[in-house]
Design a protein around this motif. Structure first.
Motif, PDB file in Angstrom:
ATOM      1  N   GLY A  11       0.782  -1.228   0.000  1.00 54.21           N
ATOM      2  CA  GLY A  11       0.000   0.000   0.000  1.00 54.21           C
ATOM      3  C   GLY A  11       0.817   1.283   0.000  1.00 54.21           C
ATOM      4  O   GLY A  11       0.260   2.367   0.056  1.00 54.21           O
ATOM      5  N   ILE A  12       2.132   1.173  -0.054  1.00 55.89           N
ATOM      6  CA  ILE A  12       2.994   2.360  -0.051  1.00 55.89           C
ATOM      7  C   ILE A  12       3.588   2.522  -1.443  1.00 55.89           C
ATOM      8  O   ILE A  12       4.262   1.624  -1.955  1.00 55.89           O
ATOM      9  CB  ILE A  12       4.111   2.229   0.995  1.00 55.89           C
ATOM     10  CG1 ILE A  12       3.502   2.038   2.374  1.00 55.89           C
ATOM     11  CG2 ILE A  12       5.020   3.452   0.964  1.00 55.89           C
ATOM     12  CD1 ILE A  12       4.499   1.707   3.448  1.00 55.89           C
ATOM     13  N   THR A  13       3.349   3.666  -2.046  1.00 53.15           N
ATOM     14  CA  THR A  13       3.867   3.898  -3.395  1.00 53.15           C
ATOM     15  C   THR A  13       5.329   4.313  -3.340  1.00 53.15           C
ATOM     16  O   THR A  13       5.835   4.789  -2.315  1.00 53.15           O
ATOM     17  CB  THR A  13       3.067   5.001  -4.119  1.00 53.15           C
ATOM     18  OG1 THR A  13       3.281   6.242  -3.431  1.00 53.15           O
ATOM     19  CG2 THR A  13       1.583   4.666  -4.185  1.00 53.15           C
ATOM     20  N   LEU A  14       5.996   4.172  -4.475  1.00 56.65           N
ATOM     21  CA  LEU A  14       7.384   4.600  -4.577  1.00 56.65           C
ATOM     22  C   LEU A  14       7.496   6.099  -4.296  1.00 56.65           C
ATOM     23  O   LEU A  14       8.426   6.551  -3.628  1.00 56.65           O
ATOM     24  CB  LEU A  14       7.926   4.267  -5.977  1.00 56.65           C
ATOM     25  CG  LEU A  14       9.387   4.623  -6.237  1.00 56.65           C
ATOM     26  CD1 LEU A  14      10.306   3.924  -5.253  1.00 56.65           C
ATOM     27  CD2 LEU A  14       9.755   4.268  -7.666  1.00 56.65           C
ATOM     28  N   GLU A  15       6.526   6.871  -4.754  1.00 56.64           N
ATOM     29  CA  GLU A  15       6.558   8.317  -4.516  1.00 56.64           C
ATOM     30  C   GLU A  15       6.477   8.630  -3.030  1.00 56.64           C
ATOM     31  O   GLU A  15       7.222   9.480  -2.524  1.00 56.64           O
ATOM     32  CB  GLU A  15       5.426   9.012  -5.265  1.00 56.64           C
ATOM     33  CG  GLU A  15       5.461  10.517  -5.119  1.00 56.64           C
ATOM     34  CD  GLU A  15       4.444  11.234  -5.979  1.00 56.64           C
ATOM     35  OE1 GLU A  15       4.515  12.464  -6.029  1.00 56.64           O
ATOM     36  OE2 GLU A  15       3.584  10.577  -6.604  1.00 56.64           O
ATOM     37  N   VAL A  16       5.606   7.954  -2.309  1.00 57.44           N
ATOM     38  CA  VAL A  16       5.493   8.174  -0.860  1.00 57.44           C
ATOM     39  C   VAL A  16       6.812   7.829  -0.181  1.00 57.44           C
ATOM     40  O   VAL A  16       7.293   8.571   0.683  1.00 57.44           O
ATOM     41  CB  VAL A  16       4.318   7.356  -0.270  1.00 57.44           C
ATOM     42  CG1 VAL A  16       4.379   7.323   1.252  1.00 57.44           C
ATOM     43  CG2 VAL A  16       2.999   7.924  -0.733  1.00 57.44           C
ATOM     44  N   MET A  17       7.407   6.705  -0.557  1.00 56.03           N
ATOM     45  CA  MET A  17       8.691   6.309   0.026  1.00 56.03           C
ATOM     46  C   MET A  17       9.741   7.374  -0.216  1.00 56.03           C
ATOM     47  O   MET A  17      10.452   7.786   0.703  1.00 56.03           O
ATOM     48  CB  MET A  17       9.174   4.989  -0.583  1.00 56.03           C
ATOM     49  CG  MET A  17       8.502   3.774  -0.053  1.00 56.03           C
ATOM     50  SD  MET A  17       9.288   2.297  -0.689  1.00 56.03           S
ATOM     51  CE  MET A  17       8.163   1.940  -2.030  1.00 56.03           C
ATOM     52  N   LEU A  18       9.837   7.824  -1.469  1.00 59.22           N
ATOM     53  CA  LEU A  18      10.864   8.785  -1.829  1.00 59.22           C
ATOM     54  C   LEU A  18      10.657  10.121  -1.124  1.00 59.22           C
ATOM     55  O   LEU A  18      11.606  10.708  -0.606  1.00 59.22           O
ATOM     56  CB  LEU A  18      10.886   8.974  -3.352  1.00 59.22           C
ATOM     57  CG  LEU A  18      12.013   9.823  -3.910  1.00 59.22           C
ATOM     58  CD1 LEU A  18      13.376   9.269  -3.511  1.00 59.22           C
ATOM     59  CD2 LEU A  18      11.905   9.905  -5.421  1.00 59.22           C
ATOM     60  N   VAL A  19       9.441  10.598  -1.067  1.00 56.21           N
ATOM     61  CA  VAL A  19       9.149  11.869  -0.388  1.00 56.21           C
ATOM     62  C   VAL A  19       9.522  11.772   1.095  1.00 56.21           C
ATOM     63  O   VAL A  19      10.157  12.682   1.647  1.00 56.21           O
ATOM     64  CB  VAL A  19       7.662  12.266  -0.571  1.00 56.21           C
ATOM     65  CG1 VAL A  19       7.276  13.393   0.360  1.00 56.21           C
ATOM     66  CG2 VAL A  19       7.400  12.657  -2.021  1.00 56.21           C
ATOM     67  N   GLU A  20       9.154  10.678   1.739  1.00 57.18           N
ATOM     68  CA  GLU A  20       9.471  10.516   3.157  1.00 57.18           C
ATOM     69  C   GLU A  20      10.971  10.395   3.401  1.00 57.18           C
ATOM     70  O   GLU A  20      11.510  10.984   4.336  1.00 57.18           O
ATOM     71  CB  GLU A  20       8.738   9.316   3.739  1.00 57.18           C
ATOM     72  CG  GLU A  20       7.253   9.571   3.902  1.00 57.18           C
ATOM     73  CD  GLU A  20       6.539   8.465   4.658  1.00 57.18           C
ATOM     74  OE1 GLU A  20       7.185   7.711   5.421  1.00 57.18           O
ATOM     75  OE2 GLU A  20       5.308   8.357   4.493  1.00 57.18           O
ATOM     76  N   LEU A  21      11.658   9.630   2.546  1.00 55.63           N
ATOM     77  CA  LEU A  21      13.107   9.489   2.703  1.00 55.63           C
ATOM     78  C   LEU A  21      13.821  10.812   2.460  1.00 55.63           C
ATOM     79  O   LEU A  21      14.760  11.162   3.176  1.00 55.63           O
ATOM     80  CB  LEU A  21      13.645   8.406   1.767  1.00 55.63           C
ATOM     81  CG  LEU A  21      13.270   6.975   2.136  1.00 55.63           C
ATOM     82  CD1 LEU A  21      13.678   6.015   1.029  1.00 55.63           C
ATOM     83  CD2 LEU A  21      13.903   6.569   3.463  1.00 55.63           C
TER      84      LEU A  21
END
Length: 73
Positions: A11-21
């Motif tokens: 349920g976690i998109t690559l965009e969400v991961m990248l923004v958070e990182l």
């Protein structure tokens, strides 16, 4: 019947991961942790997403960092 382990990225998109990182480490910190040019040379979310979507080995490194940094898995 064997149980399958839960996917920590479900349920976690690559965009969400990248923004958070990027918010957590900044571009410089990401470049130190994952040695890829899209984090070093004029980095942006859009250009990094384009590269990561086309480059499985780099995406795997981002996913692994996300899992480690969020205590998932």
């Amino acid at each position: 019947m064997t149980a399958t382990p839960k996917n920590p990225l479900h349920g976690i998109t690559l965009e969400v991961m990248l923004v958070e990182l990027q918010a957590r480490y900044g571009w410089e910190g990401l470049a130190q942790r994952i040695d890829i040019r899209c984090f070093k040379s004029e980095p942006s979310i859009k250009s990094s997403l384009t590269f990561l979507r086309r480059t499985p080995w780099a995406r795997e490194k981002v996913e692994a960092l996300f899992v480690r940094s969020h205590g998932r898995g």
